[in-house]
Scaffold this active site. Structure first.
Site: not given
Ligand code: RNT
Ligand code: ZN
Length: 425
Positions: A191, A232, A234, A265, A268, A292, A300, A302, A332
């Site tokens: 990523w 990955e 986004k 993810d 994302h 993720h 986003d 998290d 994640d």
């Molecule tokens: C970032 C991505 C990625 C990170 C990690 C730490 O937006 O989601 O996966 O969260 O690599």
């Molecule tokens: Zn991620």
């Protein structure tokens, strides 16, 4: 301290629950054996707010940022391992641990990211081996002076690009060494934060450079029994609101043409878009996927994963179609405002509960209603089964696996907080 029902009460509830499920044609012991075979990859970065242990002043950046300052975060790799072990002891089943390159242990030496090698992860590997864990890996293409421009693999600066290509190549080799040592392939997930805060004029050139850079990263053939590559996508990040080079379309095309895993993810995509519906679409073209699992709140963000509709829908897609061998489930999220071990345990237990609920679904009845065009029965049944006693099955699963049942794990985390975390400066 919270209290919970006695073991005997839990066993009795389980017996009743099993009869209830049997009435719907669901085999509870079969569901539990299938659950036990599904590993979740716990991300190391919840333990220290995506800090890492390099010999440089910790830097944030790259469009990801943990917020909060709950006391007791792991300050060293030993503390992080100790905390992760605590978390794993509160989660039923056998799982994996997902490491970022910035968690290298270089023995006090300054080793830049393009020079990292398997030896810098030897202690992690030994630890995982001792605990019987598989491990996954990630290049760290952020929080580094060479990422300050906001561009890494797609940078217009050939030197910067080269540096990150070398880093990613090093990471694939580390992934392979991990896979070899642990007898289970490491999924190494690329990523990058590359993008722009405001409206770009040239959206194309960085993407062309990224294709070339990725091809250079993946040039070396590595046995998929040792390492699996994932990319990955986004939609946006902090500081990359208007443009992200590695968008969904970009990486979907890349993964399909280069036979890589695609990483979906949950945070994302557009805020109302969910990953559940993407799973079988992507698996129509790719053999395997990495998830993720995260929880975006308005963006986003998290947040720690909880048992919500999105999580359940994701688990249903995996289980209904028998995709569990083709989907690698990684977590994640990073919340620094609550106990970090509790964050790990809450998120992982939620993921497992979602899988269990999907496994306990009388899918054959729902499918029969759908096939018969009886959408009334399909909807009505979906609502009815929401309140079947999955909790009793979950409690008994925890009991049998020798991990704390119900609120017991919260007490255990509080105890650990007093005994260990409170003593950290
Ligand atoms: C970032 C991505 C990625 C990170 C990690 C730490 O937006 O989601 O996966 O969260 O690599
Ligand atoms: Zn991620």
């Amino acid at each position: 301290m919270f209290s919970r029902p006695t073991d005997l009460q839990i066993e009795r509830s389980f017996a009743v629950a099993s009869e209830v499920y049997a009435a719907y044609g669901v085999d509870v012991p079969a569901a539990l054996s299938r659950l036990a075979e599904i590993p979740i990859s716990l991300h190391c970065w919840q333990g220290d707010d995506v800090g890492g242990f390099e010999n440089v002043e910790a830097q944030s950046g790259g469009g990801i940022q943990a917020t909060g300052n709950y006391p007791g975060k792991a300050r060293t790799a030993d503390e992080l391992r100790q905390d992760a072990e605590k978390a794993l002891s509160l989660i039923p089943g056998r799982h994996r641990f997902n490491l970022h390159a910035m968690y290298a242990e270089t023995n006090g030496k300054c080793v830049d990211r393009n020079e990292l090698a398997p030896e810098h992860f030897a202690r992690w590997i030994d630890w995982a081996k001792a605990l019987g864990l598989g491990m996954d890996f990630n290049p760290t293409c952020f929080a580094h002076p060479k990422a300050d421009s906001g561009f890494t693999l797609s940078s217009a600066d050939a030197g910067v690009r080269r540096f990150w290509i070398e880093h990613c190549i090093a990471c694939r080799r580390i992934g392979a060494a991990i896979g070899k040592a642990l007898g289970s392939p490491a999924v190494t997930n690329v990523w990058i934060p590359d993008g722009m805060k405001d409206i770009p004029i040239d959206r194309n050139a960085p993407r062309q450079r990224l294709v070339e850079a990725l091809d250079a990263v993946f040039k070396e053939e590595i046995d998929p029994k040792l390492n699996l590559d994932a990319v990955e996508s986004k939609l946006f990040g902090i500081g990359s609101e208007c443009y992200v080079v590695g968008s969904h379309e970009f990486y979907l095309g890349y993964a399909v043409t280069r036979k890589k895993l695609l990483t979906l993810d949950a945070g994302h995509f557009h805020p109302t878009e969910t990953i559940a519906d993407k799973i079988c679409s992507v698996l129509a073209y790719l053999p395997e996927l990495l998830l993720h699992v995260s929880r975006g709140v308005r963006w986003d963000s998290d947040h720690v994963v909880i048992l919500n509709d999105d999580l359940r829908a994701t688990a249903e897609e995996i289980i209904r179609h028998g995709f569990e061998k083709r989907i690698h489930i990684g977590l994640d999220f990073f919340d620094a405002s609550i106990n970090r071990i509790a964050a790990w345990v809450t998120g992982t237990r939620a993921m497992l509960k979602a899988i269990l609920i999907a496994l306990l679904e009388p899918t054959h009845l729902l499918r029969a209603a759908e096939d018969a065009g009886d959408y009334t029965a399909r909807l009505a049944l979906l609502e009815e089964i929401k309140t079947l006693p999955s909790g009793a099955v979950w409690d008994c699963y925890c009991l049998e696996r020798g991990v704390p049942v119900g609120t017991d794990w919260i007490n255990a985390v509080k105890q650990y907080e007093n005994d260990v975390l409170a003593k950290r400066g």
